[in-house]
Structures are given as C-alpha cells and as structure tokens.
Scaffold this active site. Structure first.
Site, PDB file in Angstrom:
ATOM      1  CG  ASP A 176     -30.833  31.327  90.821  1.00  0.00           C
ATOM      2  OD1 ASP A 176     -30.860  31.089  92.041  1.00  0.00           O
ATOM      3  OD2 ASP A 176     -31.640  30.829  90.011  1.00  0.00           O
TER       4      ASP A 176
ATOM      5  CG  HIS B  38     -40.983  33.998  89.855  1.00  0.00           C
ATOM      6  ND1 HIS B  38     -40.796  32.786  89.218  1.00  0.00           N
ATOM      7  CD2 HIS B  38     -40.217  33.928  90.964  1.00  0.00           C
ATOM      8  CE1 HIS B  38     -39.976  32.017  89.931  1.00  0.00           C
ATOM      9  NE2 HIS B  38     -39.606  32.712  91.008  1.00  0.00           N
TER      10      HIS B  38
ATOM     11  CD  GLU C  75     -35.049  27.754  93.595  1.00  0.00           C
ATOM     12  OE1 GLU C  75     -35.777  26.737  93.560  1.00  0.00           O
ATOM     13  OE2 GLU C  75     -35.436  28.870  93.193  1.00  0.00           O
ATOM     14  CD  GLU C  76     -36.259  31.432  90.688  1.00  0.00           C
ATOM     15  OE1 GLU C  76     -37.114  30.635  90.239  1.00  0.00           O
ATOM     16  OE2 GLU C  76     -36.483  32.208  91.627  1.00  0.00           O
TER      17      GLU C  76
END
Ligand code: NI
Length: 399
Positions: free
Chosen positions: A81, A369, A139-140
């Site tokens: 993701d 990020h 996962e995020e």
C-alpha cells in the site's frame, strides 16, 4: 548452493526489478482495497507460471513456489500500500493517482519480491520445500497482516518461518545497499487512544458555576507524561504522545468538554499493557478529583515487532555470504515506529530486515512519508538476492 552465482543472477534482474517498481510507483493505492496493484502483482506472478491466490485478507495476493524436494514452507512478505500524499518528486514515473504516493517504498518491496520469485523459480529443482510469496495490503493502516492471517495465509501449507524487508532510512546506520538485521524487539507497538474530559460549561467570568475541563486537561497532560518519566524504567523506551487536543468555541466561554487523541509506543508487551491500564487510572482519578468525568478508549494496534533469533541469524549469515561482511549491519537499538509485520512474527518465527535505500552521495536523503521520498534504485537486486537466498537455503540450515 552457490551464493555468488545467485548474486550474479540477481544483478542481471536489476533492470526488470526497476521496471516493476516504476510501474507500481505510478499506480499507488491506499489501505485494504488495492485493485490495480493486486491485479498487477497477480498478472506478474501468473506470467511466471506461479499459482496465485487472490483476495486474501481483502486484496492480498499469495503465490506458491513448490520446490523439487519435500521440505518446510518459508514465507517472504512484501507490503503493497501507499500513502495519502501528493507526490512532489518530479520523477518521470511519478504517481498518476492524485493525492496518492508510494512514499514509504512499498512499491520497491513488491518489485524486489517479484525478482526473488523469478530467482526461486530458476532454482526450483534445488529448493527443499515451498516458498510462499505474501503480498499484503494496508500496512500503513488499518492493517493487512491480521486479515490475511484470519484468511489462512499462514496455513495450507503451514508456514514454518517468515522474512520481510523494508527499504529506506528507518535505521540511519544502514547505508545504501547494506542490510540491517536486529535481534529481539526491533520496532514498537502502535496504539491509539482517545480521552474525553467532561466538565460543566459556563461563563468565563464565573468559573465557580462550572467544572472547567480545560484546567482538568492541563493537570491530566502532566500526569500522563509522568507515567513515562516516573513509572517506566528509564532504560526501556516508551512514548506517550498527545497529538490532538480540542476544546472550546469562544475566548470567554468555559466549554463542557475537551477531547484528546494520541499514540503510545512500547517495545515490550507487558509495559504496553501496563501503561494502557495506568492511563485510565490516571484519567479516572484526576477527572474525579477535579469534579469532572471522562470517556477513555484505548485501541491496541500493531504489537511490538520481535524477531526470532534462529531465523535472524540465518538471514544475517546468508546476507554476509552473498554481499560481503561489510554489507551487513547489526541494529543496536529499536525504532519507535510500528509495522504490522509484527502480527506475522507473533505467529511464526521470522525476521524483518532493512535495506539501506537513502544515498546522500546521489542526493537521495528525504525521509519516509515525505512528498519527495525516493530511494536509490541501484540497491534493488541486493534485496532480491537476500530474499531469494534466505528462502532457498533455509531448510539446509535446519539439519
Ligand atoms: Ni513502510
């Protein structure tokens, strides 16, 4: 197993891995629903002739490679993701999905695992047992490992050991192309809490007619921080962060409630359970003593990520043989970031390794990020080689 030959084969796959990565980088998707990404992975595996299961844990994709000889099943896991970030890298293969970007390198994880699949297929005859290729969504957040486990990803055939890899600069001591390995607790639990401090609103000039939740909150924040500074062993890392606080509508009005939200990170399960319990005791005690009341919600998210010693040692040795001893770094202290790979490692022995992806010499330095996050593509074959070699040599090490 001739690891130097395998290394050369991995190097030859480099261009193909870059292509997969760039394709996937352009179609980032978020969370549990990843239609384009899942379809891409499914197609790539089918093109190689690998049997595939789809929609495992909503959009997870699982491939299975059967070796020429019987043996245990070793799993390799990649997350799929992306993040809700508008990409600003200006790269020719930048995201084509507005507001969505692979800003944590999960695109590269998928590409490197596809590369490993290709290497494993080429060495199928020598493979004792099976290799399960796990492509995991979310996962995020909200988490894709747990739904995949519920859907049976670790069963049929049962997974005996698991390995996952993360690229980038999570551990600064791992330079470009090196492999970071760590023993024990490597990453923190990732929990979220919500507190509502309830008072009684009224006129800002007449506090005696109210119960002021702003003042209760001021006392509460200090007390919560003291759980870390006064009740936690100083040599054990623990984080309590209040990231959102909201209350009131006007300068001269005492509001009726204040809301707080935050996160707790721990690397030991008992300390995690303890602070969750102590937080509510402190919230209850202080609000009651100051004539208010409260709501408290503590949401247990990802557990601490704890690696298995035997699997970690195996992967470490394999990486040393493959890439040279100087390319393997032992991580000495954990990060307080979280990872849902931890759910797999709770169920089966395994490890999580880190491939250095930042490269200051090439100007690739932006953190995970961020809208300009990027990695050094030249390291991809190294990740692929370590994944494939660790899976290929696992049963040998056991007997
Ligand atoms: Ni990540």
């Amino acid at each position: 197993m001739d690891l130097q030959a395998l290394r050369q084969e991995a190097e030859k796959l480099q261009d193909q891995i870059v292509k997969w990565r760039r394709d996937l980088h352009q179609i980032p998707e978020i969370g549990l629903d990843l239609p384009k990404t899942s379809a891409y992975i499914e197609q790539a595996l089918r093109d190689m002739g690998i049997p595939v299961k789809t929609k495992v844990g909503k959009s997870g994709v699982v491939g299975l490679i059967e070796g020429g000889e019987p043996g245990p099943t070793f799993a390799l896991r990649a997350d799929m993701d992306a993040l809700p970030i508008q990409e600003e890298t200006g790269l020719p293969f930048a995201s084509r999905h507005p507001g969505c970007m692979h800003a944590c390198g999960h695109d590269t994880h998928m590409a490197m695992l596809l590369g490993a699949a290709k290497l494993l297929l080429a060495h199928r005859a020598e493979l004792k047992g099976k290799v399960k290729l796990i492509f995991q969504p979310a996962e995020e957040g909200p988490g894709g490992a747990e739904p995949m486990i519920r859907d049976g990803v670790l069963a049929d055939p049962p997974v005996e050991a698991i390995l996952g890899l993360h690229i980038g600069s999570i551990f600064k001591e791992v330079p470009a192309g090196a492999i970071g390995v760590g023993y024990g607790s490597l990453m923190a639990s990732l929990d979220r809490f919500y507190i509502k401090v309830i008072g009684k609103g009224g006129h800002g000039a007449m506090p005696e007619t109210t119960v002021d939740p702003v003042v209760i909150t001021a006392t509460l924040i200090g007390a919560l921080q003291q759980l870390v500074s006064r009740e936690q062993k100083p040599t054990h890392p623990l984080v309590l962060t209040i990231g959102r606080i909201q209350g009131g509508t006007a300068y001269n009005v005492i509001p009726s409630f204040v809301e707080l939200e935050g996160t707790v990170r721990a690397i030991r399960e008992d300390e995690r359970q303890n602070i969750a319990r102590r937080m509510e005791e402190v919230v209850a005690g202080i609000t009651q003593a100051m004539r208010g009341s409260y709501e408290f919600k503590y949401n247990f998210g990802y557990p601490p990520l704890i690696t298995d010693e035997a699997v970690t040692r195996h992967v470490e040795q394999t990486a040393r043989e493959l890439l040279g001893p100087e390319a393997v770094i032992t991580i000495s202290e954990p990060t307080m970031g979280g990872e849902d790979m931890a759910f797999f490692l709770e169920r089966v022995p395994g490890t999580f390794i880190f491939l250095g992806g930042a490269n200051p010499a090439k100007g690739i330095v932006r953190t995970h990020h961020s809208p300009t996050f990027d990695v050094d593509e030249d390291v991809f074959w190294r990740g692929t080689a370590v994944l494939a070699a660790s899976a290929l040599t696992w049963p040998d090490r056991k007997d």
